[in-house]
Design a protein around this motif. Structure first.
Motif, PDB file in Angstrom:
ATOM      1  N   GLY A  36      60.435  71.488 110.022  1.00  0.00           N
ATOM      2  CA  GLY A  36      61.539  71.482 109.069  1.00  0.00           C
ATOM      3  C   GLY A  36      61.037  71.860 107.683  1.00  0.00           C
ATOM      4  O   GLY A  36      59.844  71.723 107.387  1.00  0.00           O
ATOM      5  N   GLY A  37      61.929  72.348 106.871  1.00  0.00           N
ATOM      6  CA  GLY A  37      61.558  72.744 105.525  1.00  0.00           C
ATOM      7  C   GLY A  37      60.571  73.897 105.491  1.00  0.00           C
ATOM      8  O   GLY A  37      59.824  74.049 104.535  1.00  0.00           O
ATOM      9  N   GLY A  38      60.539  74.681 106.569  1.00  0.00           N
ATOM     10  CA  GLY A  38      59.623  75.811 106.641  1.00  0.00           C
ATOM     11  C   GLY A  38      58.221  75.452 107.102  1.00  0.00           C
ATOM     12  O   GLY A  38      57.360  76.323 107.211  1.00  0.00           O
ATOM     13  N   ILE A  39      57.977  74.180 107.368  1.00  0.00           N
ATOM     14  CA  ILE A  39      56.648  73.729 107.782  1.00  0.00           C
ATOM     15  C   ILE A  39      56.511  73.857 109.301  1.00  0.00           C
ATOM     16  O   ILE A  39      57.380  73.438 110.060  1.00  0.00           O
ATOM     17  N   VAL A  40      55.392  74.447 109.713  1.00  0.00           N
ATOM     18  CA  VAL A  40      55.072  74.608 111.136  1.00  0.00           C
ATOM     19  C   VAL A  40      53.732  73.934 111.380  1.00  0.00           C
ATOM     20  O   VAL A  40      52.815  74.031 110.556  1.00  0.00           O
ATOM     21  N   ALA A  41      53.602  73.230 112.498  1.00  0.00           N
ATOM     22  CA  ALA A  41      52.372  72.508 112.814  1.00  0.00           C
ATOM     23  C   ALA A  41      51.864  72.903 114.187  1.00  0.00           C
ATOM     24  O   ALA A  41      52.637  73.253 115.072  1.00  0.00           O
ATOM     25  N   VAL A  42      50.552  72.818 114.333  1.00  0.00           N
ATOM     26  CA  VAL A  42      49.906  73.007 115.629  1.00  0.00           C
ATOM     27  C   VAL A  42      49.075  71.761 115.905  1.00  0.00           C
ATOM     28  O   VAL A  42      48.457  71.199 114.995  1.00  0.00           O
ATOM     29  N   ALA A  43      49.086  71.342 117.157  1.00  0.00           N
ATOM     30  CA  ALA A  43      48.277  70.208 117.590  1.00  0.00           C
ATOM     31  C   ALA A  43      47.248  70.708 118.593  1.00  0.00           C
ATOM     32  O   ALA A  43      47.566  71.524 119.462  1.00  0.00           O
ATOM     33  N   VAL A  44      46.010  70.222 118.436  1.00  0.00           N
ATOM     34  CA  VAL A  44      44.932  70.583 119.357  1.00  0.00           C
ATOM     35  C   VAL A  44      44.216  69.325 119.807  1.00  0.00           C
ATOM     36  O   VAL A  44      44.265  68.292 119.139  1.00  0.00           O
ATOM     37  N   ARG A  45      43.539  69.438 120.953  1.00  0.00           N
ATOM     38  CA  ARG A  45      42.735  68.305 121.394  1.00  0.00           C
ATOM     39  C   ARG A  45      41.480  68.798 122.080  1.00  0.00           C
ATOM     40  O   ARG A  45      41.410  69.922 122.555  1.00  0.00           O
ATOM     41  N   GLY A  46      40.512  67.920 122.128  1.00  0.00           N
ATOM     42  CA  GLY A  46      39.216  68.221 122.728  1.00  0.00           C
ATOM     43  C   GLY A  46      38.218  67.181 122.265  1.00  0.00           C
ATOM     44  O   GLY A  46      38.604  66.137 121.737  1.00  0.00           O
ATOM     45  N   ASP A  47      36.916  67.467 122.439  1.00  0.00           N
ATOM     46  CA  ASP A  47      35.927  66.508 121.959  1.00  0.00           C
ATOM     47  C   ASP A  47      35.893  66.567 120.429  1.00  0.00           C
ATOM     48  O   ASP A  47      36.319  67.542 119.815  1.00  0.00           O
ATOM     49  N   LEU A  48      35.397  65.506 119.813  1.00  0.00           N
ATOM     50  CA  LEU A  48      35.497  65.350 118.365  1.00  0.00           C
ATOM     51  C   LEU A  48      34.885  66.513 117.593  1.00  0.00           C
ATOM     52  O   LEU A  48      35.526  67.075 116.706  1.00  0.00           O
TER      53      LEU A  48
END
Length: 93
Positions: A36-48
């Motif tokens: 929202g508000g033009g903000i886009v997010a990406v989520a990633v996972r893996g080892d630290l």
């Protein structure tokens, strides 16, 4: 299992960030979502170590195209943060 998030204004900076992250590291991209508000997010996972490296790369890449970029890494996320990494659309619902 660590999780990380990168958010920026617009899809282009985030897609560039995703491209750079997956080419340079072995993270799993769990979701890209418009917050929202033009903000886009990406989520990633893996080892630290891999997530930290990927988020640094993603943030630097996105910053080349967006003035507003934020990121965070959770080394050992609680169940709620893990759920957000799996489905970031839960934010705001």
């Amino acid at each position: 299992m660590a999780v990380g998030f990168v958010e920026a204004e617009g899809f282009t900076p985030v897609f560039d960030a995703v491209d750079a992250m997956v080419k340079a590291t072995e993270v799993e991209v769990t979701k890209v979502v418009r917050l929202g508000g033009g903000i886009v997010a990406v989520a990633v996972r893996g080892d630290l170590a891999t997530v930290e490296e990927a988020v640094d790369i993603g943030e630097e890449t996105a910053r080349a195209k967006s003035r507003s970029v934020r990121s965070i890494v959770f080394a050992s996320p609680c169940d709620a943060v893990s759920a957000l990494a799996a489905d970031p659309q839960l934010v705001g619902n």
